[in-house]
Design a protein around this motif. Sequence first.
Motif, mmCIF file in Angstrom:
data_model
loop_
_atom_site.group_PDB
_atom_site.id
_atom_site.type_symbol
_atom_site.label_atom_id
_atom_site.label_comp_id
_atom_site.label_asym_id
_atom_site.label_seq_id
_atom_site.Cartn_x
_atom_site.Cartn_y
_atom_site.Cartn_z
ATOM 1 N N CYS A 204 -2.368 7.627 -0.434
ATOM 2 C CA CYS A 204 -3.242 7.730 0.738
ATOM 3 C C CYS A 204 -2.704 6.959 1.936
ATOM 4 C CB CYS A 204 -4.634 7.202 0.391
ATOM 5 S SG CYS A 204 -5.515 8.209 -0.806
ATOM 6 N N CYS B 126 0.824 -1.214 0.000
ATOM 7 C CA CYS B 126 0.000 0.000 0.000
ATOM 8 C C CYS B 126 0.858 1.264 0.000
ATOM 9 C CB CYS B 126 -0.947 -0.002 1.190
ATOM 10 S SG CYS B 126 -0.112 -0.184 2.789
ATOM 11 N N CYS C 266 -0.394 2.811 -4.141
ATOM 12 C CA CYS C 266 -1.527 3.744 -4.194
ATOM 13 C C CYS C 266 -1.083 4.992 -4.957
ATOM 14 C CB CYS C 266 -1.979 4.119 -2.787
ATOM 15 S SG CYS C 266 -3.269 5.390 -2.770
ATOM 16 N N SER D 1 -6.979 0.266 -6.585
ATOM 17 C CA SER D 1 -5.703 -0.457 -6.510
ATOM 18 C C SER D 1 -5.530 -1.127 -5.142
ATOM 19 C CB SER D 1 -4.525 0.461 -6.830
ATOM 20 O OG SER D 1 -4.456 1.525 -5.924
ATOM 21 N N CYS D 2 -6.008 -0.518 -4.075
ATOM 22 C CA CYS D 2 -5.876 -1.148 -2.756
ATOM 23 C C CYS D 2 -6.712 -2.425 -2.668
ATOM 24 C CB CYS D 2 -6.236 -0.174 -1.641
ATOM 25 S SG CYS D 2 -7.878 0.522 -1.738
ATOM 26 N N CYS E 171 -8.423 9.972 -1.935
ATOM 27 C CA CYS E 171 -8.556 8.719 -2.683
ATOM 28 C C CYS E 171 -9.186 9.013 -4.042
ATOM 29 C CB CYS E 171 -9.438 7.748 -1.897
ATOM 30 S SG CYS E 171 -9.852 6.251 -2.802
#
Length: 96
Positions: free
Chosen positions: A43, A35, A39, A66-67, A61
């Motif tokens: 974020c 992450c 990201c 993608s997360c 965001c």
Amino acid sequence: MSVEKDLETVEWDVGEEGHITVDNSECVDCEEKPCLHLCPAQCFDYQEEQEGGIYFSYEHCIECGSCMVFCANDPDRGAVSWTKPDGGKGVEYDLG
């Protein structure tokens, strides 16, 4: 144009409740912490005082998901929970 320049053209109407939550207790065992690197809106941040080391700020965001790919849908991770922002809230793209 760079990702950073593209993001400068995006507008947000931020809701009061985050549409993404992070269960930091799951982050404790995640050695790679993708992450922090994947990201595009950055974020996720590493802060040693946070449980699991992850601090998440949903306000910028871009709802790219993608997360979801690198964490929520990965059976070895799963710290991220993602829902749609409240009605009328979230990111607004200027595609013109």
